[in-house]
Design an enzyme around this catalytic site. Structure first.
Site, PDB file in Angstrom:
ATOM      1  CB  SER A 101     -43.658  50.599 -20.002  1.00 37.56           C
ATOM      2  OG  SER A 101     -42.594  50.997 -20.824  1.00 37.56           O
ATOM      3  CB  CYS A 102     -43.644  48.529 -25.340  1.00 39.22           C
ATOM      4  SG  CYS A 102     -45.222  47.715 -25.387  1.00 39.22           S
ATOM      5  CB  ILE A 103     -39.900  52.078 -24.123  1.00 38.18           C
ATOM      6  CG1 ILE A 103     -41.011  52.243 -25.161  1.00 38.18           C
ATOM      7  CG2 ILE A 103     -38.557  52.413 -24.759  1.00 38.18           C
ATOM      8  CD1 ILE A 103     -41.260  53.667 -25.533  1.00 38.18           C
TER       9      ILE A 103
ATOM     10  CG  ASN B  31     -36.002  47.923 -24.856  1.00 41.60           C
ATOM     11  OD1 ASN B  31     -34.992  47.803 -24.180  1.00 41.60           O
ATOM     12  ND2 ASN B  31     -37.076  48.557 -24.416  1.00 41.60           N
TER      13      ASN B  31
END
Lengths: 103, 160
Positions: A101-103, B31
């Site tokens: 995941s990138c988030i 992020n």
């Protein structure tokens, strides 16, 4: 490839993530946590580890956003408990794959 | 680039635009850096300030004009409602991918330790005060002050 963690031979990938969850136990988690400079695992760490394993078992993709909404831990505390990349470290300790995941 | 074998230790991101695709690019990069244990700071300047402007941040749009990747003629992109349509379509797709809205994304970044800075000159230019901005920003900086914050080995700077 094989690696000896906490005196047990386990299968890991090139990044050191367990490839067979059935080989995981708490002593392995404790040793990986030390290797990853997390230190001794406290009750909150274990609660998060259990949560991550449960999510993985149910095939729920993991993300920082979901952790924040889990009710188990908020994002700030998650970063404080597992510094330097909490999701990748916590999953490694939990014996489950690194989330893509990138988030 | 030889320090730490080129490993990135800190990402300094300058966001100068307010179209949704640029704002998300900056947010995801910042992020994503924190998720890998990399430090991240964002300097909001010029139109990028809209992404931390309380009144504007929930109303950002995708750019439909001058954006060849939209695959619609530029003339059509300028028609009323086109930006709103493209934006709502994109937001739906992002929600499917579990991507947060702008305000929630700011909250996530703040909680993750991303430092958010507003550009002093741009704030003055748009007549903005700290109270107009998202509460989680670290403060208002000059360019020089932002540069100082990047003064560590393995620091990289990116302009969006």
């Amino acid at each position: 490839m094989e690696k000896i963690i906490a005196g047990k031979t386990v299968n890991v990938n090139e990044e050191g993530y367990l490839t067979d969850f059935s080989q995981w136990d708490k002593s392995i988690a404790t040793e990986i946590a030390r290797e990853e400079q997390i230190g001794d695992l406290n009750e909150k760490h274990w609660e998060i580890i259990n949560y991550l394993q449960e999510q993985h078992k149910n095939e729920v993709p993991l993300s920082i956003r979901k952790i924040g909404k889990s009710g188990v831990v908020d994002i700030e505390a998650f970063y404080a408990l597992f510094p330097q990349g909490p999701l990748k470290k916590a999953t490694k300790i939990a014996g489950i794959p690194k989330p893509a995941s990138c988030i | 680039m030889n320090e730490y074998n080129g490993e990135i230790k800190k990402m300094m991101i300058i966001l100068s635009k307010a179209s949704l695709e640029n704002v998300y690019a900056a947010f995801i990069l910042a992020n994503g850096a924190r998720m890998e244990g990399i430090e991240a700071e964002i300097f909001f300047t010029f139109f990028g300030l809209e992404a931390i402007n309380k009144k504007k941040l929930e109303h950002l749009h995708v750019a439909t004009v001058g954006n060849p990747a939209m695959h619609i003629p530029t003339m059509l992109g300028g028609l009323p409602g086109m930006e709103a349509l493209a934006t709502s379509m994109m937001k739906k797709e992002m929600e499917k991918l579990d991507m947060p809205g702008v305000h929630e994304f700011l909250d996530i970044m703040k909680a993750s330790g991303v430092k958010l800075w507003a550009c002093k000159l741009a704030m003055e230019m748009f007549h903005l005060k700290k109270e107009d901005m998202y509460d989680g920003i670290g403060g208002i900086l000059t360019v020089g002050e932002f540069y100082k914050k990047s003064a560590v080995l393995g620091s990289h700077m990116l302009f969006i």
